[in-house]
Design a protein around this motif. Structure first.
Motif, short mmCIF file in Angstrom:
data_model
loop_
_atom_site.label_atom_id
_atom_site.label_comp_id
_atom_site.label_asym_id
_atom_site.label_seq_id
_atom_site.Cartn_x
_atom_site.Cartn_y
_atom_site.Cartn_z
N UNK A 169 -39.91 6.21 60.88
CA UNK A 169 -38.85 6.57 59.57
C UNK A 169 -38.32 5.35 59.04
N UNK A 170 -37.76 4.56 59.88
CA UNK A 170 -36.86 3.45 59.30
C UNK A 170 -37.94 2.61 58.78
N UNK A 171 -38.92 2.32 59.58
CA UNK A 171 -39.87 1.24 58.97
C UNK A 171 -40.48 1.40 57.39
N UNK A 172 -40.75 3.03 57.41
CA UNK A 172 -41.35 3.50 56.28
C UNK A 172 -40.35 3.67 55.40
N UNK A 173 -39.18 3.67 55.61
CA UNK A 173 -38.03 3.94 54.62
C UNK A 173 -37.87 5.42 54.13
N UNK B 289 -29.85 1.52 65.16
CA UNK B 289 -30.63 2.59 65.53
C UNK B 289 -30.67 3.45 66.71
N UNK B 290 -30.03 2.39 67.81
CA UNK B 290 -29.73 3.23 68.84
C UNK B 290 -28.84 4.26 69.03
N UNK B 291 -27.51 3.76 68.06
CA UNK B 291 -26.59 4.73 68.19
C UNK B 291 -27.20 6.07 67.29
N UNK B 292 -28.05 5.97 66.44
CA UNK B 292 -28.50 7.09 65.66
C UNK B 292 -29.44 7.90 66.54
N UNK B 293 -30.12 7.27 67.43
CA UNK B 293 -31.13 7.92 68.38
C UNK B 293 -30.28 8.57 69.43
N UNK B 294 -29.25 7.96 69.90
CA UNK B 294 -28.37 8.90 71.08
C UNK B 294 -27.82 10.10 70.36
N UNK B 295 -27.18 9.96 69.14
CA UNK B 295 -26.74 11.33 68.38
C UNK B 295 -27.70 12.33 68.28
N UNK B 296 -28.84 11.83 67.73
CA UNK B 296 -29.69 13.03 67.44
C UNK B 296 -30.21 13.49 68.87
N UNK B 297 -30.55 12.71 69.88
CA UNK B 297 -30.74 13.29 71.19
C UNK B 297 -29.71 14.39 71.79
N UNK B 298 -28.76 13.69 71.66
CA UNK B 298 -27.47 14.58 72.33
C UNK B 298 -27.23 16.04 71.39
#
Ligand SMILES: [Fe+2]
Length: 212
Positions: free
Chosen positions: A15-19, A29-38
């Motif tokens: 998603x980030x790569x494609x905009x 991106x890691x922060x965002x992923x962690x929040x999403x997963x939790x």
């Protein structure tokens, strides 16, 4: 249901790569992923146990309308969902419910104010009843529950009402006036709905079971 072949990490990076996803300047991106997963995990605290009491009867009927037309007492509408501690809805959980009538009497000969309900596909359940009365052996108004679901520990508990006069309007402070209430979370807020001819006390009570 359609399955996504990509992991959440893959989806986010793609998603980030494609905009299609933008991560704000204060986030990685890691922060965002962690929040999403939790957020996805949505861990929930198991509902507190409360004792069974002496008036349980097996094999109550499945009718969710415990209140019959003309029954005295304040109409009550209870609804909620059943989850496990990971936040997964427990479809087809079985809820056995029983309570005293508005004068504090249990039906020991029949099945008035007793039901066995099955949660729906999102773990939802609902029933109508009347506000249970106080009775001499107990301090607070309450509705008993036994909830079971495959793969989970059975739960015995009780639902209490924030409007109970015993709490004097402050259940968070006064819930211990009933020595059987060990958790303020079992005392639920009450929303008065309906119309002036028939006010209904609406209560939401979510149930969370532990996995075996
Ligand atoms: Fe009881």
């Amino acid at each position: 249901m359609r399955r996504h072949p990509l992991t959440r990490r893959d989806l986010l990076l793609k998603g980030v790569a494609l905009g299609s996803v933008t991560v704000g300047p204060a986030l990685t991106v890691s922060d965002s992923l962690a929040a999403w997963q939790s957020e996805e995990a949505a861990a929930r605290k198991p509902t507190a146990w409360n004792e069974l009491g002496p008036f349980y009867k097996r094999k109550a009927p499945s009718n969710p309308n415990l209140r019959q037309p003309g029954d005295p007492g304040l109409p009550v509408s209870v609804s909620g969902r059943v989850f496990d501690t990971k936040g997964s809805a427990l479809r087809a959980a079985k809820l056995e419910i029983w309570q005293a009538d508005h004068q504090g009497h249990y039906d020991l000969d029949g099945y008035r104010y007793r039901a066995t309900l099955t949660a729906g596909s999102s773990g939802e359940y609902a029933f109508t009843s009347v506000m249970p009365g106080h009775y001499p052996a107990r301090v607070c108004q309450h509705i008993h529950y036994v909830v079971t679901a495959p793969g989970c520990k059975p739960l015995t508990t009780q639902l209490y009402f924030a409007t109970d006069p015993v709490f004097e309007g402050d259940p968070a402070r006064n819930y211990t006036r009933d020595p059987l209430i060990q958790s303020a979370g079992l005392v639920r807020p009450v929303t008065l709905t309906g119309d002036p001819k028939e006010v209904v006390a609406a209560v939401s009570f979510e149930i969370v079971l532990e996995r075996l």
